[in-house]
Design a protein around this motif. Structure first.
Motif, short mmCIF file in Angstrom:
data_model
loop_
_atom_site.label_atom_id
_atom_site.label_comp_id
_atom_site.label_asym_id
_atom_site.label_seq_id
_atom_site.Cartn_x
_atom_site.Cartn_y
_atom_site.Cartn_z
N TRP A 271 0.83 -1.21 0.00
CA TRP A 271 0.00 0.00 0.00
C TRP A 271 0.87 1.26 0.00
O TRP A 271 0.69 2.19 0.78
CB TRP A 271 -0.95 -0.01 1.19
N GLN A 272 1.81 1.28 -0.93
CA GLN A 272 2.73 2.39 -1.05
C GLN A 272 2.75 2.91 -2.49
O GLN A 272 2.59 2.13 -3.43
CB GLN A 272 4.14 1.97 -0.64
N PRO A 273 2.96 4.21 -2.66
CA PRO A 273 3.04 4.77 -4.01
C PRO A 273 4.25 4.24 -4.77
O PRO A 273 5.34 4.13 -4.20
CB PRO A 273 3.18 6.27 -3.75
N LEU A 274 4.04 3.93 -6.03
CA LEU A 274 5.13 3.49 -6.90
C LEU A 274 5.48 4.56 -7.93
O LEU A 274 6.62 4.65 -8.37
CB LEU A 274 4.74 2.20 -7.62
N THR B 160 7.32 10.38 1.16
CA THR B 160 6.96 9.29 0.24
C THR B 160 5.67 8.60 0.64
O THR B 160 5.31 7.58 0.05
CB THR B 160 8.10 8.25 0.20
N ALA B 161 4.99 9.13 1.65
CA ALA B 161 3.78 8.48 2.18
C ALA B 161 2.52 9.17 1.68
O ALA B 161 2.47 10.40 1.55
CB ALA B 161 3.80 8.48 3.70
N LEU B 162 1.48 8.39 1.42
CA LEU B 162 0.19 8.94 1.07
C LEU B 162 -0.40 9.68 2.26
O LEU B 162 -0.34 9.22 3.40
CB LEU B 162 -0.78 7.83 0.65
N ALA B 163 -1.00 10.83 2.01
CA ALA B 163 -1.62 11.61 3.07
C ALA B 163 -2.70 12.47 2.43
O ALA B 163 -2.86 12.52 1.21
CB ALA B 163 -0.58 12.47 3.79
N GLY B 164 -3.46 13.17 3.27
CA GLY B 164 -4.53 13.99 2.73
C GLY B 164 -5.08 14.97 3.75
O GLY B 164 -4.71 14.96 4.93
N ARG C 60 1.10 21.00 2.97
CA ARG C 60 2.53 21.24 2.78
C ARG C 60 3.18 20.23 1.84
O ARG C 60 4.32 20.43 1.42
CB ARG C 60 3.24 21.21 4.14
N GLY C 61 2.51 19.16 1.53
CA GLY C 61 3.08 18.17 0.63
C GLY C 61 2.66 18.42 -0.81
O GLY C 61 2.11 19.46 -1.15
N SER C 62 2.95 17.46 -1.66
CA SER C 62 2.51 17.55 -3.06
C SER C 62 1.06 17.12 -3.15
O SER C 62 0.59 16.30 -2.37
CB SER C 62 3.38 16.65 -3.94
N ILE C 63 0.33 17.71 -4.07
CA ILE C 63 -1.08 17.37 -4.29
C ILE C 63 -1.20 16.54 -5.56
O ILE C 63 -0.77 16.95 -6.64
CB ILE C 63 -1.96 18.62 -4.41
N LEU C 64 -1.75 15.35 -5.42
CA LEU C 64 -1.98 14.49 -6.57
C LEU C 64 -3.39 14.64 -7.13
O LEU C 64 -3.60 14.51 -8.35
CB LEU C 64 -1.77 13.02 -6.19
N TYR C 65 -4.34 14.93 -6.24
CA TYR C 65 -5.75 14.81 -6.65
C TYR C 65 -6.63 15.55 -5.65
O TYR C 65 -6.35 15.56 -4.44
CB TYR C 65 -6.11 13.33 -6.65
N GLY C 66 -7.65 16.19 -6.14
CA GLY C 66 -8.66 16.81 -5.28
C GLY C 66 -10.04 16.46 -5.77
O GLY C 66 -10.27 16.34 -6.99
N ILE C 67 -10.96 16.27 -4.85
CA ILE C 67 -12.36 16.09 -5.23
C ILE C 67 -13.21 16.97 -4.32
O ILE C 67 -13.01 17.03 -3.10
CB ILE C 67 -12.80 14.61 -5.17
N TYR C 68 -14.16 17.66 -4.93
CA TYR C 68 -15.07 18.56 -4.23
C TYR C 68 -16.48 18.04 -4.44
O TYR C 68 -16.86 17.73 -5.58
CB TYR C 68 -14.93 19.98 -4.78
N ALA C 69 -17.23 17.91 -3.36
CA ALA C 69 -18.60 17.38 -3.43
C ALA C 69 -19.57 18.38 -2.82
O ALA C 69 -19.28 18.96 -1.76
CB ALA C 69 -18.69 16.05 -2.69
N ASP C 70 -20.71 18.57 -3.47
CA ASP C 70 -21.69 19.54 -2.98
C ASP C 70 -23.06 19.21 -3.57
O ASP C 70 -23.15 18.66 -4.68
CB ASP C 70 -21.28 20.96 -3.40
N SER C 71 -24.09 19.56 -2.84
CA SER C 71 -25.45 19.37 -3.35
C SER C 71 -25.85 20.52 -4.27
O SER C 71 -26.90 20.46 -4.92
CB SER C 71 -26.44 19.27 -2.19
#
Length: 276
Positions: free
Chosen positions: A76-79, A111-115, A150-161
């Motif tokens: 479960w680590q980024p490659l 090198t770890a996934l975070a959010g 403070r880390g790198s951003i790979l992906y963002g998702i925004y949800a709203d009604s």
């Protein structure tokens, strides 16, 4: 490795509830035990993929978040990953501030996934993650927007009604160094989503990276949506499920059964046992 099979999840391997049917889960488990080389290429994040696939013995790298991340399903680590540039990150910070809007951001700290998760009290977010069996994990993420990350951003998702709020964010980011996917949630028509990731990320890039990592000589893909078109271009052979969009069916080498009828696993079983 001679042949690696890769499948999209939502609308392809998953059923109409966004889960794996018992038939698909049991069939895939048996094929994996018999030696089938299989993995996934999905727009989903690791937060929802882990509970969905936790009991399957997947061994080959997965392409997630529309190709922004290639993940090792064993450790479960980024490659491999394709983050937003610093300029793109700064543009996202400005847009969030201007619209007072935050979402789920996933990236790397070292090198770890975070959010980080904004609007954590939102009932829309809670319902969104509960559908994906990921609420307990998501709710533990630190709160905040792109300005505190403070880390790198790979992906963002925004949800709203309220789709108009997300449309404003889309319009502010349009033309920038992003890929933007704005849509009505397939599982809850009251929820709208906007996905944001680097314009350099794609399922094509991620799947080609997986080919190199595994040494697979032949890639066979399954998909249903527009984001699978680049995925199909990376494969040597590709199949659309019957419920796929017209563009995806036209790009495929063949059309198999509907995702509600376990089309992918039924095809894999026939092919594995020599029926095709």
């Amino acid at each position: 490795m001679e042949t690696l099979f890769l499948s999209d999840l939502d609308g392809t391997l998953c059923n109409e509830a966004g889960t794996l049917s018992r038939f698909t889960r049991d069939g895939l488990t048996q094929l994996l035990e018999q030696g089938l080389a299989f993995t996934v290429a999905s727009g989903r994040t690791p937060l929802s993929v882990r509970p969905l696939l936790h009991d399957l013995s997947l061994r080959h790298p997965m392409a997630l978040m529309n190709g922004a991340l290639v993940l090792d399903p064993v450790r479960w680590q980024p490659l491999d990953c394709t983050p937003l540039s610093e300029a793109a990150k700064a543009e996202l910070v400005q847009a969030e501030r201007a619209l007072n809007l935050q979402g789920l951001l996933l990236g790397l700290e070292g090198t770890a996934l975070a959010g980080t998760l904004g609007d954590v009290e939102s009932t829309v977010w809670e319902a969104f993650f509960r559908r994906n069996q990921a609420w307990e994990t998501a709710a533990k993420l630190p709160q905040g927007g792109a300005d505190v990350w403070r880390g790198s951003i790979l992906y963002g998702i925004y949800a709203d009604s309220r789709p108009d709020r997300l449309a404003q964010l889309r319009d502010r980011l349009a033309g920038g160094p992003f890929t933007l996917d704005f849509y009505q949630d397939r599982y809850d028509p009251k929820t709208w989503c906007l996905e944001v990731f680097s314009h350099a990320a794609s399922k094509y890039h991620a799947v080609q990276t997986i080919r190199k990592m595994t040494g697979a000589k032949w890639l066979v893909g399954f998909g249903d949506g527009e984001n699978d078109l680049s995925f199909f271009r990376a494969c040597d052979q590709c199949y659309a499920v019957a419920n796929a969009s017209a563009a995806v069916r036209a790009a495929a080498d063949g059309v198999i059964g509907d995702h509600r009828e376990d089309g992918v696993i039924r095809y894999l079983e026939r092919r594995w046992h020599g029926g095709l």
